[in-house]
Write a protein that holds these residues in place. Structure first.
Motif, PDB file in Angstrom:
ATOM      1  N   GLU A  29      -4.061 -24.795  16.131  1.00  9.81           N
ATOM      2  CA  GLU A  29      -5.326 -24.263  15.613  1.00  9.81           C
ATOM      3  C   GLU A  29      -5.466 -24.613  14.127  1.00  9.81           C
ATOM      4  N   THR A  30      -5.866 -25.826  13.870  1.00 17.99           N
ATOM      5  CA  THR A  30      -6.017 -26.311  12.492  1.00 17.99           C
ATOM      6  C   THR A  30      -6.998 -27.463  12.510  1.00 17.99           C
ATOM      7  N   THR A  39      -2.712 -29.321   1.523  1.00 18.39           N
ATOM      8  CA  THR A  39      -1.319 -29.761   1.289  1.00 18.39           C
ATOM      9  C   THR A  39      -1.211 -31.175   0.715  1.00 18.39           C
ATOM     10  N   ARG A 153       1.134 -22.723  12.621  1.00 14.88           N
ATOM     11  CA  ARG A 153       0.362 -23.710  11.852  1.00 14.88           C
ATOM     12  C   ARG A 153       0.692 -23.707  10.368  1.00 14.88           C
ATOM     13  N   GLU A 154       1.346 -22.638   9.873  1.00 17.12           N
ATOM     14  CA  GLU A 154       1.692 -22.630   8.444  1.00 17.12           C
ATOM     15  C   GLU A 154       2.899 -23.489   8.141  1.00 17.12           C
ATOM     16  N   PHE A 159       6.273 -30.440   7.472  1.00 19.74           N
ATOM     17  CA  PHE A 159       7.554 -31.148   7.386  1.00 19.74           C
ATOM     18  C   PHE A 159       7.586 -32.471   8.144  1.00 19.74           C
ATOM     19  N   LEU A 191      12.342 -18.152   3.192  1.00 19.30           N
ATOM     20  CA  LEU A 191      12.338 -19.452   3.874  1.00 19.30           C
ATOM     21  C   LEU A 191      13.669 -19.541   4.620  1.00 19.30           C
ATOM     22  N   MET A 216       8.623 -18.771   7.137  1.00 15.06           N
ATOM     23  CA  MET A 216       8.357 -18.967   5.711  1.00 15.06           C
ATOM     24  C   MET A 216       7.246 -18.044   5.246  1.00 15.06           C
ATOM     25  N   GLY A 218       4.645 -18.470   3.034  1.00 19.09           N
ATOM     26  CA  GLY A 218       4.043 -19.637   2.370  1.00 19.09           C
ATOM     27  C   GLY A 218       3.527 -19.345   0.976  1.00 19.09           C
ATOM     28  N   ILE A 221       6.436 -18.751  -1.496  1.00 18.41           N
ATOM     29  CA  ILE A 221       7.156 -20.009  -1.746  1.00 18.41           C
ATOM     30  C   ILE A 221       6.307 -20.927  -2.626  1.00 18.41           C
ATOM     31  N   PHE A 222       5.023 -20.950  -2.350  1.00 15.16           N
ATOM     32  CA  PHE A 222       4.114 -21.766  -3.160  1.00 15.16           C
ATOM     33  C   PHE A 222       4.211 -21.369  -4.640  1.00 15.16           C
ATOM     34  N   HIS A 253       9.992 -32.845  -5.804  1.00 14.61           N
ATOM     35  CA  HIS A 253      10.140 -32.605  -4.376  1.00 14.61           C
ATOM     36  C   HIS A 253       8.738 -32.608  -3.763  1.00 14.61           C
ATOM     37  N   ASN A 256       4.044 -29.931  -1.451  1.00 12.14           N
ATOM     38  CA  ASN A 256       2.603 -29.710  -1.324  1.00 12.14           C
ATOM     39  C   ASN A 256       1.972 -30.327  -2.575  1.00 12.14           C
ATOM     40  N   ARG A 258      -0.525 -29.593  -4.232  1.00 15.40           N
ATOM     41  CA  ARG A 258      -0.954 -28.627  -5.250  1.00 15.40           C
ATOM     42  C   ARG A 258       0.247 -28.061  -6.018  1.00 15.40           C
ATOM     43  N   ASN A 283       6.924 -33.117   3.873  1.00 16.80           N
ATOM     44  CA  ASN A 283       8.113 -32.623   3.167  1.00 16.80           C
ATOM     45  C   ASN A 283       9.351 -32.993   3.995  1.00 16.80           C
ATOM     46  N   PHE A 313      12.776 -27.695  -5.382  1.00 14.60           N
ATOM     47  CA  PHE A 313      12.822 -26.261  -5.092  1.00 14.60           C
ATOM     48  C   PHE A 313      12.914 -26.110  -3.583  1.00 14.60           C
TER      49      PHE A 313
HETATM   50  N1  COA Z   1      -4.795 -24.674   9.424  1.00 17.80           N
HETATM   51  C1  COA Z   1      -5.844 -23.862   9.232  1.00 17.80           C
HETATM   52  N2  COA Z   1      -5.736 -22.679   8.627  1.00 17.80           N
HETATM   53  C2  COA Z   1      -4.526 -22.301   8.180  1.00 17.80           C
HETATM   54  C3  COA Z   1      -3.395 -23.118   8.354  1.00 17.80           C
HETATM   55  C4  COA Z   1      -3.564 -24.343   9.004  1.00 17.80           C
HETATM   56  N3  COA Z   1      -2.539 -25.211   9.208  1.00 17.80           N
HETATM   57  N4  COA Z   1      -2.329 -22.491   7.807  1.00 17.80           N
HETATM   58  C5  COA Z   1      -2.768 -21.324   7.323  1.00 17.80           C
HETATM   59  N5  COA Z   1      -4.094 -21.209   7.550  1.00 17.80           N
HETATM   60  C6  COA Z   1      -4.990 -20.101   7.227  1.00 17.80           C
HETATM   61  C7  COA Z   1      -4.256 -18.795   7.053  1.00 17.80           C
HETATM   62  O1  COA Z   1      -4.025 -18.187   8.295  1.00 17.80           O
HETATM   63  C8  COA Z   1      -5.230 -18.017   6.204  1.00 17.80           C
HETATM   64  O2  COA Z   1      -6.217 -17.488   7.033  1.00 17.80           O
HETATM   65  P1  COA Z   1      -6.804 -16.007   6.761  1.00 17.80           P
HETATM   66  O3  COA Z   1      -7.413 -16.087   5.386  1.00 17.80           O
HETATM   67  O4  COA Z   1      -7.779 -15.845   7.862  1.00 17.80           O
HETATM   68  O5  COA Z   1      -5.619 -15.100   6.818  1.00 17.80           O
HETATM   69  C9  COA Z   1      -5.883 -19.090   5.327  1.00 17.80           C
HETATM   70  O6  COA Z   1      -5.595 -20.341   5.950  1.00 17.80           O
HETATM   71  C10 COA Z   1      -5.374 -19.119   3.920  1.00 17.80           C
HETATM   72  O7  COA Z   1      -3.978 -18.955   3.957  1.00 17.80           O
HETATM   73  P2  COA Z   1      -3.067 -19.224   2.705  1.00 17.80           P
HETATM   74  O8  COA Z   1      -1.651 -18.864   3.009  1.00 17.80           O
HETATM   75  O9  COA Z   1      -3.698 -18.618   1.470  1.00 17.80           O
HETATM   76  O10 COA Z   1      -3.218 -20.800   2.606  1.00 17.80           O
HETATM   77  P3  COA Z   1      -2.686 -21.712   1.469  1.00 17.80           P
HETATM   78  O11 COA Z   1      -3.796 -22.424   0.862  1.00 17.80           O
HETATM   79  O12 COA Z   1      -1.737 -20.983   0.585  1.00 17.80           O
HETATM   80  O13 COA Z   1      -1.821 -22.781   2.277  1.00 17.80           O
HETATM   81  C11 COA Z   1       0.447 -23.272   2.850  1.00 17.80           C
HETATM   82  C12 COA Z   1      -0.763 -22.378   3.126  1.00 17.80           C
HETATM   83  C13 COA Z   1       1.572 -22.912   3.782  1.00 17.80           C
HETATM   84  C14 COA Z   1       0.034 -24.712   3.033  1.00 17.80           C
HETATM   85  C15 COA Z   1       0.869 -23.037   1.364  1.00 17.80           C
HETATM   86  O14 COA Z   1       1.038 -21.662   1.136  1.00 17.80           O
HETATM   87  C16 COA Z   1       2.126 -23.746   0.983  1.00 17.80           C
HETATM   88  O15 COA Z   1       2.151 -24.957   0.915  1.00 17.80           O
HETATM   89  N6  COA Z   1       3.201 -22.999   0.670  1.00 17.80           N
HETATM   90  C17 COA Z   1       4.454 -23.580   0.280  1.00 17.80           C
HETATM   91  C18 COA Z   1       5.154 -24.130   1.474  1.00 17.80           C
HETATM   92  C19 COA Z   1       6.322 -25.000   1.136  1.00 17.80           C
HETATM   93  O16 COA Z   1       6.213 -25.852   0.290  1.00 17.80           O
HETATM   94  N7  COA Z   1       7.461 -24.780   1.803  1.00 17.80           N
HETATM   95  C20 COA Z   1       8.613 -25.555   1.647  1.00 17.80           C
HETATM   96  C21 COA Z   1       9.187 -25.346   0.305  1.00 17.80           C
HETATM   97  S1  COA Z   1      10.564 -26.350   0.073  1.00 17.80           S
END
Ligand code: COA
Length: 371
Positions: A29-30, A39, A153-154, A159, A191, A216, A218, A221-222, A253, A256, A258, A283, A313
């Motif tokens: 669902e994305t 990302t 989906r998060e 990866f 994580l 995670m 997210g 971690i962000f 690294h 993402n 951003r 990633n 990180f």
């Molecule tokens: N597709 C569509 N919608 C998504 C989604 C996807 N793949 N993943 C999350 N969403 C939704 C969420 O459910 C949320 O919906 P809601 O507002 O209805 O609850 C909305 O998008 C916003 O979520 P949010 O967590 O604020 O999104 P974000 O812009 O922060 O992006 C990540 C999410 C995971 C991409 C981001 O937090 C991230 O990159 N975090 C770091 C992850 C990382 O680097 N990990 C490894 C470290 S080594």
């Protein structure tokens, strides 16, 4: 005190490409657009059935040895940074050691998740600087796809799998100028793959609960990644005696786009001094920095004398940064090219262009060494 210099580099990624659109078609669902804008990732490479982390590590290692013109039997030590070893026991490094024929080398794995490569580089440099060893192969290799829940989906969008390697050699010229490492285990649960170790062995319950998957937070971690990648780099730059103005290239690294932007902003570095290739690979955990470095070299973004900052990180939580002064020691093969150049005099350019026509390998070797 000897210094540790980078003498060779190599990378390997699986041939199986999975695009954002492929994930949508798999029923996630994305949308392509959401993944790319939030990302910066467009596609990733995933292991094919039957492939494992060591397969990628071996190819990356062999390429690094080839660039440096070093025989595997001359290696003293192999460190594989990985959180996805082929097996819990033995170390993946031992499998690599056997397959590349490094009969004299010690071999061990190191797990600091996405920071693993910088940790391994730091420990390897220390071994060389203390004159215990002369040549160390440092590999970052991971296949986090094995931990992913393809309904989450998060995480599953982020990866990819891959490996990158650097050969470090003892040198009279400074190479690894400084490193800075850090960890905060109070954030371990942010994580985590909770099952598969001694606390929660993988059993029927663990599989039913999905505890074998990566989970995670997210947002946290962000926030922490953006902050700590910048801070770790600042510490390493200070320890090297340089300032951010002296930095020619930042290789962060690739988590993402951003996060990378925020880290670069914290350091005051303009986008042209920052390398990113996560659009192609996502990633790749411990492999992300060496893969990015290999591509930066191949794209001509690295020149002798450049100051390159690596910063990472990841899970642990863990972070680390290293400052490298790029300056290749001359391997034997290069000396013999130099002799040819002298002998051919004015006919050198004609000789070089005839070689260039013979293929990319020769061309990129010549470009790297002489342009
Ligand atoms: N597709 C569509 N919608 C998504 C989604 C996807 N793949 N993943 C999350 N969403 C939704 C969420 O459910 C949320 O919906 P809601 O507002 O209805 O609850 C909305 O998008 C916003 O979520 P949010 O967590 O604020 O999104 P974000 O812009 O922060 O992006 C990540 C999410 C995971 C991409 C981001 O937090 C991230 O990159 N975090 C770091 C992850 C990382 O680097 N990990 C490894 C470290 S080594």
């Amino acid at each position: 005190m000897p210094y540790a210099q980078v003498a060779g580099w190599g990378m390997a990624v699986p041939s199986r490409v999975v695009t954002n659109n492929d994930l949508v078609e798999m029923g996630l669902e994305t949308s392509e657009e959401w993944i790319e804008t939030r990302t910066g990732i467009r596609q990733r490479r995933l292991l094919a059935p039957g492939e494992a982390t060591s397969d990628l590590a071996v190819t990356a290692a062999q390429r690094a040895l080839e660039v440096a013109n070093v025989h595997p039997a001359d290696l003293d030590l192999i460190i594989v940074a990985t959180c996805t070893p082929d097996h819990p026991v033995p170390a993946t490094a031992s499998l690599v050691q056997d397959r590349i024929g490094a009969g004299r080398a010690g071999a061990t794995d190191l797990n600091a998740a996405c920071s693993g490569f910088v940790y391994a580089l730091s420990l390897a440099a220390g071994q060389i600087e203390s004159a215990r060893v002369r040549q160390v192969l440092v590999i970052g290799a991971d296949a986090v796809s094995i931990y992913l829940d393809w309904q989450d989906r998060e995480t599953c969008i982020l990866f990819g799998d891959g490996a990158g390697a650097l050969l470090l050699q003892s040198s009279e010229e400074p190479g690894i100028l400084s490193t800075s490492l850090g960890s905060d285990g109070s954030g371990a649960s942010l994580l985590m793959v909770s099952a598969g170790g001694s606390r929660f062995p993988t059993n029927g319950d663990a599989l039913r609960n999905g505890d074998n998957h990566l989970v995670m937070d997210g947002r946290q971690i962000f926030r922490l990644a953006a902050q700590m990648m910048g801070k770790a780099a600042e510490k390493a730059i200070e320890a090297s005696g340089l300032t951010t103005e002296d930095v020619n290239l930042l290789i962060p690294h690739q988590a993402n786009g951003r996060i990378i932007e925020a880290a670069a902003k914290k350091l005051g570095l303009p986008p042209e001094k920052v390398f990113a290739n996560l659009a192609e690979y996502g990633n790749t955990t411990a492999a992300s920095i060496p893969i990015a470095l290999c591509e930066a070299i191949e794209e001509g973004r690295v020149k002798p004398g450049d100051n390159i900052v690596l910063t990472s990180f990841g899970a642990g939580l863990s972070w680390g940064s290293a400052v490298i002064r790029w300056g290749l020691p001359l391997p034997v093969e290069v000396s013999s090219w130099r002799r040819w150049r002298r002998r051919l005099g004015g006919r050198w350019s004609a000789f070089r262009s005839s070689l260039r026509k013979r293929g990319r390998r020769v061309r990129s070797f010549m470009d790297r060494k002489y342009n």
